[in-house]
Scaffold this active site. Structure first.
Site, PDB file in Angstrom:
ATOM      1  CE1 TYR A 174       4.177 -12.969   3.996  1.00 32.99           C
ATOM      2  CE2 TYR A 174       5.642 -11.021   3.335  1.00 32.99           C
ATOM      3  CZ  TYR A 174       3.938 -11.456   3.250  1.00 32.99           C
ATOM      4  OH  TYR A 174       3.338 -10.583   2.494  1.00 32.99           O
ATOM      5  CG  ASP A 215       3.044  -7.373   4.777  1.00 33.73           C
ATOM      6  OD1 ASP A 215       3.439  -7.431   4.449  1.00 33.73           O
ATOM      7  OD2 ASP A 215       1.695  -8.231   5.074  1.00 33.73           O
ATOM      8  CD  GLU A 240       0.849 -11.259   5.248  1.00 35.04           C
ATOM      9  OE1 GLU A 240       0.112 -10.801   5.139  1.00 35.04           O
ATOM     10  OE2 GLU A 240      -0.398 -11.427   3.630  1.00 35.04           O
TER      11      GLU A 240
END
Lengths: 63, 508
Positions: free
Chosen positions: B97, B99, B104
């Site tokens: 995702y 981040d 990340e």
């Protein structure tokens, strides 16, 4: 693309953990020799790096 | 072995635009992983960074203000906060995702070092392939990704190692045992860095140091992870049954390129946790841990000594040897992986003081130092030359034709715990003995019937019976495999959940 099965981990004797290769065995870390072909390749790759690359590189603070 | 995992925030940039928008770039990179359109499924209910392991809840974090500022600044964007995060769960159980503007990758939970290293490296490949797809859209090889922790302008982003720990261990015991270990761990786990910097302040070129993150450590303990960063993070988000477990979420570590360093970093930390659990950790509390972590990082000759509360003066190697000796005394002969770990830990410490060249390709800071010193000799330049910071950065580039570490690996000079085949396999399947693999299996089998996911729970759509798979206490490998078998053969999540519930009822 996706594999739809969850393969079983092999049971029985576990794979031996890799031993640290000794320098004389090859394939692992070793004392580097000046002028070796491998080192020349790496030096070529390093010379291609733009000296200003880090100066231009900016990130936001992360966790 | 206990459960562990690694979360890595990657640096991201583009070389075809003057101003890179990191929010958009990270989001687009994550979404480039997808063949279909993004569906929001991640459930944030289990996440609360304000809970402190010392037994209280903080009212605010320094990073809250920054988050608010980012939210204000990003409010004009044509997507919501959750769209921007673009949380994906991959078929191997990993989370991928955006981040805080960094892509990340969090590995699935692992139980062996071999699995962990393969899953960590699978993350590099996932990122690389996403970049390749993104580059196709951009029409050139423009996106660059770095598995490092600093931008040489006072900004740092993290690589966090996580461990499942029994809540019955008193937190002060964790502090006493872990802080000196973590301060000295950089001798084996540091990624190496040219120059020094501090949070949000200038970069000073020059001296080489062991660690990327040491410069950014500002507190011994704390729950802030973006400012005033602590050596031992006290965030209390167990992602498991809170009554029984903690998740030790360490933010001090560097992102490692060397597989050997990754294995030693995580393996030795879990052994120290085992020592603490038994009340057998050596007593060596530091007088000034925050000063010590920087002092030790800035001495690649490893001669610096730091003062302990009892007056002793020890080097980083001395401290590591104390922990290594205690662990060897107690855990030797436990199993093959632990024996390997104890042997290699001891040998690495010994080589650091005797023949460091044999650790090239095994420890990142040693490898990077060797590369840079070789280059400096060839080019007749000194440590203050700006080229060296650029070379430091490129050591961490995950592109196989650009990255300096990957170049070394391609030459066969890096020690491998994995094979390329094992890494490819790890991209598609998680460990079979942890809930991470089970999570991935559900993604593979029932991708359209998952309503939401978080680390310890999967909620399915449809059906009239129970619709959630609760994994908050699903850690026994035998149980994990049984549950996975049920989900493997069931025709629907409802059937699987019913069968799993029936099996658990019979076991009571």
């Amino acid at each position: 693309m996706n594999q739809s099965t969850m393969p079983e981990r092999r049971e029985g004797p576990v794979d031996p953990m890799p031993q640290s290769p000794r320098p004389e065995e090859g394939g692992g870390p070793r004392r580097q020799e000046t002028g070796s072909p491998e080192k020349e390749n790496l030096m070529k790759r390093m010379r291609k790096v733009d000296p200003k690359q880090a100066e231009r590189y900016r990130q936001r603070t992360g966790e | 072995m206990r459960l562990f995992g690694i979360e890595t925030e990657y640096g991201i940039t583009r070389d075809d635009v003057a101003e890179v928008d990191p929010v958009v770039e990270s989001m687009e990179l994550v979404r480039a992983h997808l063949e279909a359109s993004f569906k929001r499924r991640w459930d944030y209910a289990g996440e609360d960074p304000h809970e402190d392991a010392r037994g209280f809840r903080v009212s605010g974090l320094q990073q809250d203000r920054e988050e608010d500022e980012f939210a204000t600044r990003d409010a004009h964007r044509p997507f919501s906060f959750h769209d921007m995060k673009s949380d994906l769960v991959l078929p191997n159980g990993a989370r991928f995702y955006n981040d805080h503007t960094h892509p990340e990758y969090s590995t699935p939970e692992c139980r062996t070092l071999k699995d962990l290293v393969a899953q960590d490296r699978a993350g590099e490949r996932v990122l690389l392939r996403a970049a390749q797809r993104r580059n196709k859209v951009l029409g050139g090889d423009h996106v660059r990704l770095y598995k490092n922790n600093t931008d040489f302008h006072g900004h740092s982003y993290g690589c966090h190692d996580n461990y499942l720990v029994a809540r019955s261990i008193p937190f002060p015991n964790l502090v006493a045992g872990l802080v000196p270990f973590l301060v000295s761990r950089q001798v084996i786990a540091g990624a190496g860095k040219v120059g020094t910097e501090a949070q949000e302040s200038g970069y000073v070129p020059g001296r080489y140091q062991l660690s990327q993150r040491a410069d950014f450590m500002e507190a011994e303990l704390g729950v802030d992870t973006m400012h005033n960063r602590p050596i031992l993070n006290t965030r209390d988000e167990p992602h498991a049954d809170r009554e029984k477990y903690r998740r030790l979420h360490l933010i001090i570590g560097d992102a490692n390129m060397c597989e050997y360093a990754t294995a030693l970093k995580v393996g030795t930390t879990q052994l120290v946790l085992d020592l603490i659990e038994r009340g057998a950790a050596p007593v060596c509390e530091l007088d000034h841990p925050v000063t010590a972590v920087k002092q030790l990082s800035r001495d690649p000759d490893l001669k610096t000594v730091v003062t302990l509360r009892d007056g002793r003066k020890l080097s980083a190697l001395d401290i590591q040897e104390l922990f290594c000796e205690s662990a060897s005394r107690i855990f030797s002969g436990t199993d093959e992986e632990i024996d390997w770990l104890l042997r290699e830990w001891s040998e690495a410490l010994s080589l650091l003081s005797q023949d460091r060249s044999r650790l090239v390709g095994k420890l990142d800071w040693v490898t990077k130092q060797w590369l840079l010193e070789s280059f400096m000799r060839e080019e007749q330049i000194g440590w203050d030359d700006p080229w060296l910071a650029s070379l430091d950065l490129e050591y961490h580039n995950v592109h196989p034709e650009q990255g300096l570490y990957l170049g070394l690996e391609a030459e066969g000079k890096a020690w491998r715990m994995t094979t390329d085949e094992a890494i490819e396999e790890a991209m598609w399947n998680g460990p079979t003995d942890t809930r991470g693999g089970l999570r991935g299996l559900c993604v593979q089998r029932f991708p359209d019937q998952i309503k939401s996911m978080q680390w310890e729970r999967i909620q399915f759509t449809g059906g009239i019976r129970s619709r959630s798979l609760d994994m908050g206490d699903l850690f026994d490998p035998k149980e994990v495999r049984e549950c996975a078998h049920i989900f493997q053969v069931a025709s629907s999540p409802s059937d699987a959940l019913a069968a799993w519930s029936h099996r658990k009822d019979r076991a009571i």
